[in-house]
Structures are given as C-alpha cells and as structure tokens.
Scaffold this active site. Structure first.
Site, PDB file in Angstrom:
ATOM      1  N   ASN A  11      74.321  13.889  77.483  1.00  0.00           N
ATOM      2  CA  ASN A  11      73.145  14.722  77.721  1.00  0.00           C
ATOM      3  C   ASN A  11      71.958  13.794  78.032  1.00  0.00           C
ATOM      4  O   ASN A  11      71.635  12.919  77.228  1.00  0.00           O
ATOM      5  CB  ASN A  11      72.891  15.565  76.460  1.00  0.00           C
ATOM      6  CG  ASN A  11      71.653  16.430  76.585  1.00  0.00           C
ATOM      7  OD1 ASN A  11      70.615  15.979  77.045  1.00  0.00           O
ATOM      8  ND2 ASN A  11      71.757  17.675  76.149  1.00  0.00           N
ATOM      9  N   HIS A  14      66.671  13.414  77.358  1.00  0.00           N
ATOM     10  CA  HIS A  14      65.583  12.606  76.806  1.00  0.00           C
ATOM     11  C   HIS A  14      65.204  11.413  77.679  1.00  0.00           C
ATOM     12  O   HIS A  14      64.166  10.785  77.430  1.00  0.00           O
ATOM     13  CB  HIS A  14      65.868  12.259  75.351  1.00  0.00           C
ATOM     14  CG  HIS A  14      65.902  13.519  74.524  1.00  0.00           C
ATOM     15  ND1 HIS A  14      64.814  14.361  74.458  1.00  0.00           N
ATOM     16  CD2 HIS A  14      66.889  14.124  73.836  1.00  0.00           C
ATOM     17  CE1 HIS A  14      65.134  15.417  73.731  1.00  0.00           C
ATOM     18  NE2 HIS A  14      66.389  15.307  73.343  1.00  0.00           N
ATOM     19  N   HIS A  47      69.625  20.252  80.002  1.00  0.00           N
ATOM     20  CA  HIS A  47      69.098  21.537  79.528  1.00  0.00           C
ATOM     21  C   HIS A  47      67.751  21.794  80.193  1.00  0.00           C
ATOM     22  O   HIS A  47      66.788  21.068  79.939  1.00  0.00           O
ATOM     23  CB  HIS A  47      68.948  21.448  78.000  1.00  0.00           C
ATOM     24  CG  HIS A  47      68.482  22.715  77.343  1.00  0.00           C
ATOM     25  ND1 HIS A  47      68.298  22.809  75.981  1.00  0.00           N
ATOM     26  CD2 HIS A  47      68.165  23.948  77.838  1.00  0.00           C
ATOM     27  CE1 HIS A  47      67.885  24.031  75.674  1.00  0.00           C
ATOM     28  NE2 HIS A  47      67.789  24.735  76.784  1.00  0.00           N
ATOM     29  N   ARG A  49      64.805  23.799  80.008  1.00  0.00           N
ATOM     30  CA  ARG A  49      64.147  24.730  79.086  1.00  0.00           C
ATOM     31  C   ARG A  49      63.091  25.560  79.804  1.00  0.00           C
ATOM     32  O   ARG A  49      62.530  25.121  80.809  1.00  0.00           O
ATOM     33  CB  ARG A  49      63.476  23.941  77.947  1.00  0.00           C
ATOM     34  CG  ARG A  49      64.434  23.502  76.878  1.00  0.00           C
ATOM     35  CD  ARG A  49      63.676  22.804  75.763  1.00  0.00           C
ATOM     36  NE  ARG A  49      64.518  22.650  74.604  1.00  0.00           N
ATOM     37  CZ  ARG A  49      64.571  23.513  73.587  1.00  0.00           C
ATOM     38  NH1 ARG A  49      63.783  24.569  73.569  1.00  0.00           N
ATOM     39  NH2 ARG A  49      65.384  23.302  72.580  1.00  0.00           N
ATOM     40  N   ARG A  53      60.049  21.089  79.248  1.00  0.00           N
ATOM     41  CA  ARG A  53      59.493  19.941  78.513  1.00  0.00           C
ATOM     42  C   ARG A  53      60.195  18.627  78.856  1.00  0.00           C
ATOM     43  O   ARG A  53      59.646  17.569  78.668  1.00  0.00           O
ATOM     44  CB  ARG A  53      59.544  20.190  77.008  1.00  0.00           C
ATOM     45  CG  ARG A  53      60.936  20.192  76.448  1.00  0.00           C
ATOM     46  CD  ARG A  53      60.931  20.298  74.944  1.00  0.00           C
ATOM     47  NE  ARG A  53      60.552  21.633  74.495  1.00  0.00           N
ATOM     48  CZ  ARG A  53      60.868  22.100  73.286  1.00  0.00           C
ATOM     49  NH1 ARG A  53      61.503  21.341  72.425  1.00  0.00           N
ATOM     50  NH2 ARG A  53      60.536  23.313  72.937  1.00  0.00           N
ATOM     51  N   GLU A  74      72.881  23.393  80.686  1.00  0.00           N
ATOM     52  CA  GLU A  74      72.562  24.090  79.439  1.00  0.00           C
ATOM     53  C   GLU A  74      71.390  25.011  79.700  1.00  0.00           C
ATOM     54  O   GLU A  74      70.374  24.567  80.265  1.00  0.00           O
ATOM     55  CB  GLU A  74      72.142  23.045  78.412  1.00  0.00           C
ATOM     56  CG  GLU A  74      72.856  23.153  77.112  1.00  0.00           C
ATOM     57  CD  GLU A  74      72.286  22.162  76.140  1.00  0.00           C
ATOM     58  OE1 GLU A  74      71.276  22.469  75.511  1.00  0.00           O
ATOM     59  OE2 GLU A  74      72.857  21.084  76.009  1.00  0.00           O
ATOM     60  N   THR A 105      67.551  22.428  69.905  1.00  0.00           N
ATOM     61  CA  THR A 105      68.291  23.680  69.723  1.00  0.00           C
ATOM     62  C   THR A 105      68.772  23.750  68.270  1.00  0.00           C
ATOM     63  O   THR A 105      69.683  23.036  67.875  1.00  0.00           O
ATOM     64  CB  THR A 105      69.473  23.725  70.703  1.00  0.00           C
ATOM     65  OG1 THR A 105      68.984  23.362  71.983  1.00  0.00           O
ATOM     66  CG2 THR A 105      70.077  25.104  70.765  1.00  0.00           C
ATOM     67  N   GLU A 155      81.212  25.739  72.277  1.00  0.00           N
ATOM     68  CA  GLU A 155      80.747  24.437  71.817  1.00  0.00           C
ATOM     69  C   GLU A 155      80.272  24.629  70.380  1.00  0.00           C
ATOM     70  O   GLU A 155      79.371  25.432  70.114  1.00  0.00           O
ATOM     71  CB  GLU A 155      79.611  23.904  72.701  1.00  0.00           C
ATOM     72  CG  GLU A 155      79.130  22.553  72.187  1.00  0.00           C
ATOM     73  CD  GLU A 155      78.333  21.749  73.192  1.00  0.00           C
ATOM     74  OE1 GLU A 155      78.528  21.914  74.409  1.00  0.00           O
ATOM     75  OE2 GLU A 155      77.506  20.931  72.724  1.00  0.00           O
ATOM     76  N   HIS A 198      75.730  18.046  69.044  1.00  0.00           N
ATOM     77  CA  HIS A 198      74.392  18.101  68.452  1.00  0.00           C
ATOM     78  C   HIS A 198      74.287  17.124  67.287  1.00  0.00           C
ATOM     79  O   HIS A 198      74.992  17.253  66.292  1.00  0.00           O
ATOM     80  CB  HIS A 198      73.975  19.493  67.983  1.00  0.00           C
ATOM     81  CG  HIS A 198      72.478  19.655  68.079  1.00  0.00           C
ATOM     82  ND1 HIS A 198      71.622  19.117  67.155  1.00  0.00           N
ATOM     83  CD2 HIS A 198      71.688  20.214  69.036  1.00  0.00           C
ATOM     84  CE1 HIS A 198      70.381  19.358  67.530  1.00  0.00           C
ATOM     85  NE2 HIS A 198      70.397  20.016  68.670  1.00  0.00           N
TER      86      HIS A 198
HETATM   87  N1  PXP Z   1      75.109  20.350  72.918  1.00  0.00           N
HETATM   88  C1  PXP Z   1      74.139  21.291  73.001  1.00  0.00           C
HETATM   89  C2  PXP Z   1      74.561  22.688  73.314  1.00  0.00           C
HETATM   90  C3  PXP Z   1      72.788  20.954  72.825  1.00  0.00           C
HETATM   91  O1  PXP Z   1      71.842  21.903  72.894  1.00  0.00           O
HETATM   92  C4  PXP Z   1      72.439  19.606  72.616  1.00  0.00           C
HETATM   93  C5  PXP Z   1      71.005  19.211  72.497  1.00  0.00           C
HETATM   94  O2  PXP Z   1      70.351  19.470  73.691  1.00  0.00           O
HETATM   95  C6  PXP Z   1      73.486  18.658  72.561  1.00  0.00           C
HETATM   96  C7  PXP Z   1      74.808  19.066  72.689  1.00  0.00           C
HETATM   97  C8  PXP Z   1      73.208  17.216  72.352  1.00  0.00           C
HETATM   98  O3  PXP Z   1      72.588  17.022  71.122  1.00  0.00           O
HETATM   99  P1  PXP Z   1      71.974  15.611  70.795  1.00  0.00           P
HETATM  100  O4  PXP Z   1      70.900  15.352  71.804  1.00  0.00           O
HETATM  101  O5  PXP Z   1      71.451  15.790  69.402  1.00  0.00           O
HETATM  102  O6  PXP Z   1      73.082  14.620  70.887  1.00  0.00           O
END
Ligand code: PXP
Length: 257
Positions: A11, A14, A47, A49, A53, A74, A105, A155, A198
C-alpha cells in the site's frame, strides 16, 4: 490443503502523504509502486479517500496505466468512488468503511447492516470485470454476510492483533491470532479468497503469513516508514523474506504468486 503461494500487496498511500506535506510531486507514488514491484511486491494498493488526504484521482489513473502488477483500489462504498472505479477498472476494489475524522481505517465494514447497498455495488463492480474484496472484522457473521453480498474476497482486519502486539499483551495476541485463523479457515471453506492487512510489521507478519488459507497480505504504513531506515527495496525484500520463511516453517509453501 495444497501449498499456496502468498502474495504481498504494498500500500503506497503514505508516499503520497509525504508528497502532499509539501505539495508538488515528490515523492511520486507511482515511482514508489514501481520500486516496490521491483523489490518483490505482487500488487499495489492505493486508497482514494473522500478528502484526498494522500492518494489523488490522478495517482489512481497513473497507477492503472503505468503498473505492471495488479492494482487494488481501496474505496468507500459511495457513488463518487464507484464512478471512478468503473472508469479506471482496476484489477480489484477493496471496499472499506471511511470516516472523515479517523486517522486510518479503524474497523471492518458493517457488512451485516450495510448488506443491501454493498450487494448492488458489488454486482455492478463485478459486472465491469473488477474483483471485489470486503474489508471486514474476522468474525463469522461478517463472513456469512460477505458470501451473501457476493464478494470474491474478504480482507481480514489485523489492526486489533497488531495493537495488542504493540502493547505486549501476549494473551490478547494469542486470542486475536486464533480469531483471525478461524475466520480465514471459515471464509476459505465458504469459497471466499482470503486476504489480511492493517498494521502489519516485521514483528507481526509471520503469525498471519503462516495461516494456510491466506492468499495476500496488504501492508503499507510500516513499509513506507521502514524505508527511511533501510530503503524501500530493503524493507519490501525483508517483508517478503519473513512471509516466505513463515510459510515454509508452517509447511504451506512460500514465494510470490
Ligand atoms: N488493508 C486495508 C483494507 C487498509 O485500509 C489498509 C490501510 O490503508 C491496509 C491494508 C494497510 O494498512 P497499513 O498501512 O497499516 O499497513
């Protein structure tokens, strides 16, 4: 159960957070995604949003155009996001709950109460050839509802497990790992593909990676943070290594799909 390869989805939200802190284009999330793929990522998650952001509309379009690996988009279950998904046609959409005031999330989708809306959206996305994943708590009721909604994938939210691990709550961790394992097994039995994510880190990934039904782990914040210390290439390679080691120790197969 036959040995199953475990995919790593990175992901890249960030990288966009850091970019947006100063405006402009650096660091570019698409370049981040390409580096992650070169280091062993099997897919990329982003993702978009409602408040934009981190990831922006143009990032999603560029990711779809420029990536050589599947894009997992996402999104919240809104008309706005549905229109973008149907225009971009990513490999998969992962439907997540979204609250404006949350930092990330915070929990899984309420698939039981929201089943009616999610069923229509899932049907429309699948009709466009997009695989549909629901981000849910590792609970039997949520799995049953996901089957009824017609999802391809669930998931499982690993946030609670990872929080307990940070608090060194060993009993809590054991309980939560057992809950995720039971949910993975039930979802697999019911014909759903099982993903998880997550909050996963080098310290917490192995317990989830060794679950035989797992097909994909989606990991973001930790990898982007760790890239400050060891570079993105090193961080992704180490995560991949830990996932493969956990699977090989558990006798359920390693390597990327
Ligand atoms: N899976 C989903 C559905 C999420 O919403 C997120 C966070 O955006 C992640 C995985 C990844 O989480 P993390 O950034 O904490 O590794």
């Amino acid at each position: 159960m036959t040995a199953r390869k475990l995919r790593l989805g990175v992901n890249i939200d960030h990288a966009a957070t850091v970019r947006n802190a100063r405006g402009g284009h650096h660091p570019d999330p698409v370049r981040t995604a390409q580096l992650a793929i070169a280091a062993g990522a099997d897919g990329i998650t982003a993702h978009l949003r409602e408040d934009r952001r981190h990831i922006r509309d143009d990032d999603i379009r560029r990711l779809k155009r420029e990536l050589t690996r599947p894009l997992n988009f996402e999104m919240a279950a809104t008309r706005e996001m549905e229109a973008i998904a149907l225009e971009v046609v990513p490999h998969a959409c992962c439907l997540v709950p979204e609250k404006r005031e949350e930092r990330t999330t915070e929990g899984g989708l309420d698939v039981v109460r929201g089943a009616q809306d999610l069923t229509g959206l899932t049907r429309r996305l699948k009709g466009a050839g997009i695989r549909v994943s629901l981000f849910i708590e590792p609970d039997p009721a949520a799995i049953d509802a996901s089957v009824r909604i017609g999802a391809d994938i669930v998931e499982l939210h690993t946030g609670r497990y990872c929080e307990l691990a940070l608090e060194n709550d060993h009993a809590g961790v054991a309980r939560e790992v057992a809950r995720i394992a039971a949910a993975a097994s039930l979802a697999h039995q019911k014909g759903l593909e099982v993903h998880a994510g997550h909050g996963l880190t080098f310290a917490t990934v192995s317990a989830v990676a060794r679950m035989p039904e797992m097909v994909e782990l989606n990991i973001g914040h930790f990898l982007i943070g760790e890239a400050i210390f060891s570079g993105l290439d090193g961080a992704v390679r180490e995560m991949r290594r830990l996932m493969d080691e956990a699977r090989s120790d558990a006798g359920v197969g390693g390597g990327s799909a």
